[in-house]
Design an enzyme around this catalytic site. Structure first.
Site, PDB file in Angstrom:
ATOM      1  N   ILE A  14       0.655  -0.985   0.066  1.00 26.12           N
ATOM      2  CA  ILE A  14       0.112   0.118  -0.304  1.00 26.12           C
ATOM      3  C   ILE A  14       0.365   1.119   0.275  1.00 26.12           C
ATOM      4  O   ILE A  14       0.517   2.413  -0.246  1.00 26.12           O
ATOM      5  CB  ILE A  14      -0.939  -0.228   0.660  1.00 26.12           C
ATOM      6  N   SER A  36      12.129   1.202   6.546  1.00 27.68           N
ATOM      7  CA  SER A  36      11.886  -0.131   5.967  1.00 27.68           C
ATOM      8  C   SER A  36      13.288  -0.794   6.372  1.00 27.68           C
ATOM      9  O   SER A  36      14.171  -0.253   6.101  1.00 27.68           O
ATOM     10  CB  SER A  36      11.820   0.333   4.161  1.00 27.68           C
ATOM     11  N   ARG A  37      12.297  -2.384   6.368  1.00 31.87           N
ATOM     12  CA  ARG A  37      13.866  -3.570   6.700  1.00 31.87           C
ATOM     13  C   ARG A  37      14.585  -3.899   5.412  1.00 31.87           C
ATOM     14  O   ARG A  37      15.156  -4.337   5.222  1.00 31.87           O
ATOM     15  CB  ARG A  37      13.514  -4.566   7.461  1.00 31.87           C
ATOM     16  N   LYS A  90      -5.574   1.647   8.071  1.00 32.35           N
ATOM     17  CA  LYS A  90      -6.991   0.883   8.726  1.00 32.35           C
ATOM     18  C   LYS A  90      -6.434  -0.425   8.404  1.00 32.35           C
ATOM     19  O   LYS A  90      -5.421  -0.552   7.722  1.00 32.35           O
ATOM     20  CB  LYS A  90      -7.382   1.036   7.091  1.00 32.35           C
ATOM     21  N   ASP A 168      -9.772  -7.829   7.015  1.00 33.94           N
ATOM     22  CA  ASP A 168      -8.745  -6.670   6.256  1.00 33.94           C
ATOM     23  C   ASP A 168      -9.455  -5.532   4.970  1.00 33.94           C
ATOM     24  O   ASP A 168      -9.705  -4.602   5.278  1.00 33.94           O
ATOM     25  CB  ASP A 168      -7.465  -7.286   5.975  1.00 33.94           C
TER      26      ASP A 168
HETATM   27  P1  NAP Z   1       2.469  -4.983   2.610  1.00 33.56           P
HETATM   28  O1  NAP Z   1       2.276  -5.673   1.814  1.00 33.56           O
HETATM   29  O2  NAP Z   1       2.937  -7.028   4.018  1.00 33.56           O
HETATM   30  O3  NAP Z   1       3.300  -4.419   3.093  1.00 33.56           O
HETATM   31  C1  NAP Z   1       3.905  -4.016   5.133  1.00 33.56           C
HETATM   32  C2  NAP Z   1       5.049  -3.224   5.175  1.00 33.56           C
HETATM   33  O4  NAP Z   1       5.932  -3.291   6.602  1.00 33.56           O
HETATM   34  C3  NAP Z   1       6.469  -4.709   4.885  1.00 33.56           C
HETATM   35  O5  NAP Z   1       6.201  -4.578   3.435  1.00 33.56           O
HETATM   36  C4  NAP Z   1       7.096  -4.286   5.875  1.00 33.56           C
HETATM   37  O6  NAP Z   1       7.997  -2.915   5.342  1.00 33.56           O
HETATM   38  C5  NAP Z   1       6.679  -3.626   6.842  1.00 33.56           C
HETATM   39  N1  NAP Z   1       6.458  -5.327   7.664  1.00 33.56           N
HETATM   40  C6  NAP Z   1       5.700  -5.990   7.357  1.00 33.56           C
HETATM   41  N2  NAP Z   1       6.488  -6.552   9.008  1.00 33.56           N
HETATM   42  C7  NAP Z   1       6.461  -6.468   9.832  1.00 33.56           C
HETATM   43  C8  NAP Z   1       6.820  -6.432  11.077  1.00 33.56           C
HETATM   44  N3  NAP Z   1       6.714  -7.163  12.143  1.00 33.56           N
HETATM   45  N4  NAP Z   1       7.648  -5.268  12.060  1.00 33.56           N
HETATM   46  C9  NAP Z   1       7.603  -3.741  11.413  1.00 33.56           C
HETATM   47  N5  NAP Z   1       7.633  -3.853   9.732  1.00 33.56           N
HETATM   48  C10 NAP Z   1       6.682  -4.629   9.325  1.00 33.56           C
HETATM   49  O7  NAP Z   1       0.709  -5.316   3.915  1.00 33.56           O
HETATM   50  P2  NAP Z   1       0.078  -3.455   2.764  1.00 33.56           P
HETATM   51  O8  NAP Z   1      -0.699  -4.708   2.010  1.00 33.56           O
HETATM   52  O9  NAP Z   1       1.216  -2.556   2.356  1.00 33.56           O
HETATM   53  O10 NAP Z   1      -0.243  -3.605   4.129  1.00 33.56           O
HETATM   54  C11 NAP Z   1      -0.378  -2.688   5.290  1.00 33.56           C
HETATM   55  C12 NAP Z   1      -1.450  -1.811   5.699  1.00 33.56           C
HETATM   56  O11 NAP Z   1      -2.624  -0.487   4.608  1.00 33.56           O
HETATM   57  C13 NAP Z   1      -2.283  -3.360   6.654  1.00 33.56           C
HETATM   58  O12 NAP Z   1      -3.085  -2.468   7.891  1.00 33.56           O
HETATM   59  C14 NAP Z   1      -2.971  -3.031   5.191  1.00 33.56           C
HETATM   60  O13 NAP Z   1      -4.590  -3.157   5.641  1.00 33.56           O
HETATM   61  C15 NAP Z   1      -3.893  -1.434   4.847  1.00 33.56           C
HETATM   62  N6  NAP Z   1      -3.553  -1.196   3.165  1.00 33.56           N
HETATM   63  C16 NAP Z   1      -3.883  -2.171   2.571  1.00 33.56           C
HETATM   64  C17 NAP Z   1      -4.142  -1.703   1.369  1.00 33.56           C
HETATM   65  C18 NAP Z   1      -3.756  -2.957   0.141  1.00 33.56           C
HETATM   66  O14 NAP Z   1      -4.475  -2.516  -1.218  1.00 33.56           O
HETATM   67  N7  NAP Z   1      -2.381  -3.905  -0.319  1.00 33.56           N
HETATM   68  C19 NAP Z   1      -5.347  -0.784   0.924  1.00 33.56           C
HETATM   69  C20 NAP Z   1      -5.020  -0.375   2.209  1.00 33.56           C
HETATM   70  C21 NAP Z   1      -4.735  -0.423   3.568  1.00 33.56           C
HETATM   71  P3  NAP Z   1       9.300  -2.949   5.399  1.00 33.56           P
HETATM   72  O15 NAP Z   1       9.409  -4.243   4.098  1.00 33.56           O
HETATM   73  O16 NAP Z   1       9.540  -1.774   3.951  1.00 33.56           O
HETATM   74  O17 NAP Z   1      10.226  -2.592   6.524  1.00 33.56           O
END
Ligand code: NAP
Length: 308
Positions: A14, A36-37, A90, A168
């Site tokens: 996101i 970012s890690r 969110k 989610d």
């Molecule tokens: P994602 O692709 O898994 O990205 C989350 C990022 O957070 C990871 O790339 C990592 O970034 C970091 N992370 C993951 N686990 C972690 C941990 N244990 N400790 C610290 N950092 C950690 O997920 P996403 O889809 O972007 O979703 C993230 C949030 O946005 C969620 O709450 C989701 O509901 C919301 N969201 C997502 C979407 C969608 O369509 N995907 C839409 C709206 C809102 P680094 O590798 O850079 O550290």
């Protein structure tokens, strides 16, 4: 006024798909750092963790926490303690109760805490709210069905405790519902389908109600292949209102009222800049409370293991 100097924490799906372009398009906001890690961005200061960012002398006014919900409370608490405004993706947290100390910390420090609901910035939401203020709803049916393999590839956290599973995306529908209906909504029953190898539901059917007795249903499913559905259908005494595409389109008795491209996140960042400028916070926990109540009240079924 000087631009709000922002850092993104968690450069995942996101952050890349929406936050980066939205910040670039927002007057009064500037991306100055990424924590970012695993990734960095050319031309933007990089830190492996939020802790390293906060320990540095880089001037940052606000952080946008784009990490999974399970780790966000601790990050928000750290950022607020360091005097930063905080934007939460969110859902605002993994639990409802963890938000109160954050709200209090922001208020005490005079900082902005913005718990975002991106779907509320979809173009059909405000027109639907206005319509439903003028035409009494008789029934509401939400259908939010998407393929988790397509939309959440490699996101193991989503099926861990606190990851919400199908809620989610489902919580986006609830964020719209709680914004457009003229009265509060509560859960009366829930059926939750848990894969035998996972800690969060892959599908959920909710029955909801309002104080005046409006019947509502919501069907959420992560196993949808083929056509995807993000629809809210409201029968009213003034005809049928259909919101589709997650709020991108609005129809009244089959006639198109709104059909616009996605532009939720630019609106969301404009709001954040405005809240910071006004010295205000915005935290609405109603959608998260509905999800928590579905877990409290839900009947749990075990279904086929999910390998994703
Ligand atoms: P994602 O692709 O898994 O990205 C989350 C990022 O957070 C990871 O790339 C990592 O970034 C970091 N992370 C993951 N686990 C972690 C941990 N244990 N400790 C610290 N950092 C950690 O997920 P996403 O889809 O972007 O979703 C993230 C949030 O946005 C969620 O709450 C989701 O509901 C919301 N969201 C997502 C979407 C969608 O369509 N995907 C839409 C709206 C809102 P680094 O590798 O850079 O550290």
């Amino acid at each position: 006024m000087a631009a709000l100097r922002l850092a993104i924490v968690g450069l995942g799906k996101i952050a890349r798909d929406q936050h980066l372009p939205a910040i670039a398009a927002t007057e009064g906001a500037e991306l100055v750092a990424v924590a970012s890690r695993n990734a960095s961005l050319e031309g933007v200061a990089h830190f492996a963790t939020l802790e390293e960012l906060l320990a540095s002398d880089l001037p940052v006014d606000a952080v946008a926490l784009c990490t999974p919900p399970q780790v966000r409370r601790a990050q928000a608490a750290l950022a607020l303690a360091a005097g930063k405004h905080v934007l939460l993706e969110k859902p605002p947290g993994a639990t409802v109760s963890e938000l109160s100390p954050l709200i209090a910390a922001a208020a005490q420090a005079g900082l902005t805490l913005f718990a975002t609901w991106h779907s509320r910035f979809a173009p059909a939401v405000e027109p639907a709210r206005v319509f439903l203020a003028q035409h009494r709803p008789r029934s509401v049916a939400v259908t939010w069905k998407e393929d988790v393999r397509v939309w959440h590839p490699g996101q193991g956290w989503i099926f861990e405790p606190g990851g919400l599973g199908v809620f989610d995306p489902g919580i986006n529908a609830l964020s719209i519902l709680t914004a457009i209906l003229p009265e509060p909504v509560f859960v009366t029953a829930a059926d939750l389908a848990f894969p035998s190898n996972r800690q969060a539901p892959i599908a959920a059917d909710l029955t909801l109600a309002t104080p005046s007795g409006l019947p509502l249903t919501a069907a959420f499913d992560f196993r949808q292949t083929g056509e995807q559905s993000w629809d809210i259908r409201v029968e009213t005494d003034g005809g049928m209102l259909l919101m589709s595409g997650g709020g991108a389109r609005l129809f009244h008795d089959g006639r198109s009222l709104i059909d616009e491209p996605e532009r939720e996140y630019p609106g969301l960042y404009r709001r954040f800049v405005g809240l910071v400028g006004a010295g205000r916070s915005e935290v609405d926990l109603a959608p998260l409370a509905l999800v928590a109540d579905a877990f409290l009240l839900g009947r749990r079924r075990s279904v086929d293991a999910f390998e994703g």
